[in-house]
Design an enzyme around this catalytic site. Structure first.
Site, PDB file in Angstrom:
ATOM      1  N   SER A  28      -9.647   4.424  -5.914  1.00 58.81           N
ATOM      2  CA  SER A  28     -10.581   3.858  -6.968  1.00 58.81           C
ATOM      3  C   SER A  28     -10.944   5.013  -8.017  1.00 58.81           C
ATOM      4  O   SER A  28     -12.108   4.547  -8.681  1.00 58.81           O
ATOM      5  CB  SER A  28     -11.619   3.105  -6.447  1.00 58.81           C
ATOM      6  OG  SER A  28     -11.055   1.890  -5.578  1.00 58.81           O
ATOM      7  N   ASN A  36       0.202   7.073  -8.670  1.00 59.97           N
ATOM      8  CA  ASN A  36       1.091   6.246  -7.396  1.00 59.97           C
ATOM      9  C   ASN A  36       1.147   4.846  -8.151  1.00 59.97           C
ATOM     10  O   ASN A  36       0.131   4.046  -7.774  1.00 59.97           O
ATOM     11  CB  ASN A  36       0.535   6.287  -6.025  1.00 59.97           C
ATOM     12  CG  ASN A  36       1.108   5.388  -5.185  1.00 59.97           C
ATOM     13  OD1 ASN A  36       2.226   5.096  -5.450  1.00 59.97           O
ATOM     14  ND2 ASN A  36       0.478   5.067  -4.070  1.00 59.97           N
ATOM     15  N   LYS A  82       3.061   2.418  -6.641  1.00 61.15           N
ATOM     16  CA  LYS A  82       3.186   1.200  -5.789  1.00 61.15           C
ATOM     17  C   LYS A  82       4.369   0.575  -6.331  1.00 61.15           C
ATOM     18  O   LYS A  82       5.259   0.935  -6.939  1.00 61.15           O
ATOM     19  CB  LYS A  82       1.883   0.659  -5.507  1.00 61.15           C
ATOM     20  CG  LYS A  82       0.761   1.673  -5.373  1.00 61.15           C
ATOM     21  CD  LYS A  82      -0.468   0.961  -4.538  1.00 61.15           C
ATOM     22  CE  LYS A  82      -1.369   2.024  -4.524  1.00 61.15           C
ATOM     23  NZ  LYS A  82      -2.689   1.734  -3.629  1.00 61.15           N
ATOM     24  N   GLU A 132      -0.694   2.701   2.856  1.00 58.59           N
ATOM     25  CA  GLU A 132      -0.142   1.187   3.128  1.00 58.59           C
ATOM     26  C   GLU A 132       1.188   1.354   3.815  1.00 58.59           C
ATOM     27  O   GLU A 132       1.610   0.527   4.603  1.00 58.59           O
ATOM     28  CB  GLU A 132       0.313   0.810   1.638  1.00 58.59           C
ATOM     29  CG  GLU A 132      -0.862   0.215   0.750  1.00 58.59           C
ATOM     30  CD  GLU A 132      -0.969   0.552  -0.763  1.00 58.59           C
ATOM     31  OE1 GLU A 132      -0.032   0.923  -1.216  1.00 58.59           O
ATOM     32  OE2 GLU A 132      -2.335   0.395  -1.117  1.00 58.59           O
ATOM     33  N   GLY A 143      -8.020   0.645  -3.734  1.00 55.77           N
ATOM     34  CA  GLY A 143      -7.915  -0.564  -4.334  1.00 55.77           C
ATOM     35  C   GLY A 143      -9.076  -1.320  -4.170  1.00 55.77           C
ATOM     36  O   GLY A 143      -8.891  -2.683  -4.612  1.00 55.77           O
ATOM     37  N   GLU A 166      -7.268  10.105   1.150  1.00 59.68           N
ATOM     38  CA  GLU A 166      -7.548   8.791   0.714  1.00 59.68           C
ATOM     39  C   GLU A 166      -8.246   8.053   1.616  1.00 59.68           C
ATOM     40  O   GLU A 166      -7.645   7.423   2.483  1.00 59.68           O
ATOM     41  CB  GLU A 166      -6.273   8.204   0.064  1.00 59.68           C
ATOM     42  CG  GLU A 166      -5.533   8.858  -1.035  1.00 59.68           C
ATOM     43  CD  GLU A 166      -4.576   8.019  -1.612  1.00 59.68           C
ATOM     44  OE1 GLU A 166      -4.714   7.877  -2.887  1.00 59.68           O
ATOM     45  OE2 GLU A 166      -3.673   7.292  -1.069  1.00 59.68           O
ATOM     46  N   GLY A 218      -4.504   2.255  -9.192  1.00 63.83           N
ATOM     47  CA  GLY A 218      -4.596   1.179 -10.380  1.00 63.83           C
ATOM     48  C   GLY A 218      -4.745   1.464 -11.663  1.00 63.83           C
ATOM     49  O   GLY A 218      -3.988   1.170 -12.818  1.00 63.83           O
ATOM     50  N   HIS A 258       1.315   7.457   2.700  1.00 64.10           N
ATOM     51  CA  HIS A 258       0.133   6.758   2.203  1.00 64.10           C
ATOM     52  C   HIS A 258      -0.440   5.607   3.048  1.00 64.10           C
ATOM     53  O   HIS A 258       0.340   5.200   3.933  1.00 64.10           O
ATOM     54  CB  HIS A 258       0.950   6.065   1.031  1.00 64.10           C
ATOM     55  CG  HIS A 258      -0.022   5.239   0.125  1.00 64.10           C
ATOM     56  ND1 HIS A 258      -0.629   4.037   0.300  1.00 64.10           N
ATOM     57  CD2 HIS A 258      -0.785   5.743  -1.004  1.00 64.10           C
ATOM     58  CE1 HIS A 258      -1.656   3.678  -0.693  1.00 64.10           C
ATOM     59  NE2 HIS A 258      -1.622   4.683  -1.219  1.00 64.10           N
TER      60      HIS A 258
HETATM   61  P1  PGA Z   1      -6.261   3.003  -6.140  1.00 64.60           P
HETATM   62  O1  PGA Z   1      -5.315   3.592  -5.280  1.00 64.60           O
HETATM   63  O2  PGA Z   1      -6.529   4.079  -7.181  1.00 64.60           O
HETATM   64  O3  PGA Z   1      -5.828   1.724  -6.712  1.00 64.60           O
HETATM   65  O4  PGA Z   1      -7.496   2.956  -5.325  1.00 64.60           O
HETATM   66  C1  PGA Z   1      -5.030   4.721  -4.881  1.00 64.60           C
HETATM   67  C2  PGA Z   1      -3.731   5.156  -3.882  1.00 64.60           C
HETATM   68  O5  PGA Z   1      -3.412   4.051  -3.238  1.00 64.60           O
HETATM   69  O6  PGA Z   1      -3.178   6.137  -4.047  1.00 64.60           O
END
Ligand code: PGA
Length: 264
Positions: A226, A9, A11, A109, A186, A180, A248, A107
């Site tokens: 993460s 992803n 973003k 966010e 993140g 998640e 990330g 998601h």
């Molecule tokens: P991250 O994000 O791997 O950077 O923690 C995961 C996600 O938001 O799907």
């Protein structure tokens, strides 16, 4: 055994030229040495499935850069209406025409930064399941929920609202759920292998309650938060986890490829 999904992803990262470069390099890496070739074989034998979710404006570049069908493209969001006066929104028909196989819905966010509610996400999920695009539906608890021992309550609320009107066939064949935990996204804090497996196991229990054991077994459940090359194999080895949703670490083609190669 389920086909394992390794999904990136992106973003709000990677414009068109960065996207083309990434896809070219990923395909090169999947051809280049023994581990790359092993991953390609696993993709061809449908043991794993690679998904990249670029921003909307880079979807065309990702599709155009592909030399094969090894990499599937996903969107990061969608609107449930097919067309009309919805400024700034994108429909399922548009995603399908652009070459998306998947769309990420709900998601954290979208839920917590943009205020998308369980009711709105249910409409998006139902509309997606009536289209040719497949949903990757995200759920997960906030840190305060986990600390208050409310993880299962939150997962139950999010999923029961989302799959209210779904049938077991659709859930078994089309739905991918991504667990998640918001506190792990993140932040560098990954859920332990066991916590991730327990939560994904609980999602399966919820599916069993509503749709029966066969559907719960067939449902694909991913973990995200993460994930990096150092922890991906341990998480993927858990019995209730069928893949990874990576933020990330999916922006760096070498780490994303490493995660793919550790999954086969
Ligand atoms: P991250 O994000 O791997 O950077 O923690 C995961 C996600 O938001 O799907």
């Amino acid at each position: 055994m389920h086909k394992k999904m390794i999904a990136g992803n992106w973003k709000m990262n990677c414009g068109q030229s960065a996207t083309s470069d990434f896809i070219n390099k990923l395909e090169d890496l999947l051809e280049s040495d023994e581990t790359g070739k092993r991953s390609s074989k696993a993709i061809e034998s449908e043991l794993i499935e690679i998904v990249i979710a670029p921003p909307f404006t880079s979807i065309g570049a990702a599709v155009a850069a592909r030399r094969s069908e090894k990499i599937n493209i996903s969107a990061q969001n969608v609107h449930y209406e097919p067309k009309g006066a919805f400024t700034g929104e994108i429909s399922l028909g548009m995603l399908e025409e652009a070459g998306c196989k998947y769309v990420i819905i709900g998601h954290s966010e979208r839920r917590h930064v943009f205020g998308e509610t369980n009711e709105l996400l249910e409409r998006k999920l139902v509309a997606t399941l009536e289209s040719k695009v497949l949903p990757i539906f995200c759920v997960g608890e906030l840190l305060a929920d986990r600390e208050a021992g409310r993880t299962e309550t939150v997962l139950r609320q999010q999923l029961e609202a989302a799959w209210l009107s779904l049938t077991s066939d659709v859930v078994a064949e089309m739905l991918v759920v991504a667990y998640e935990p918001v506190w792990a996204i993140g932040t560098g804090k990954t859920a332990s292998d066991k916590d991730a497996d327990d939560a994904c196991g609980f999602i399966r229990e919820l599916a069993q309650e509503k749709f029966g054991a066969a559907t719960a077994d067939a449902l694909r459940v991913l973990y995200g938060g993460s994930v990096k090359p150092e922890n991906s194999a341990g998480i993927l080895a858990q019995k209730n986890i069928d893949g990874l949703l990576i933020g990330g670490a999916s922006l760096d083609v070498d780490s994303f490829t490493k995660i793919i190669t550790t999954s086969v």
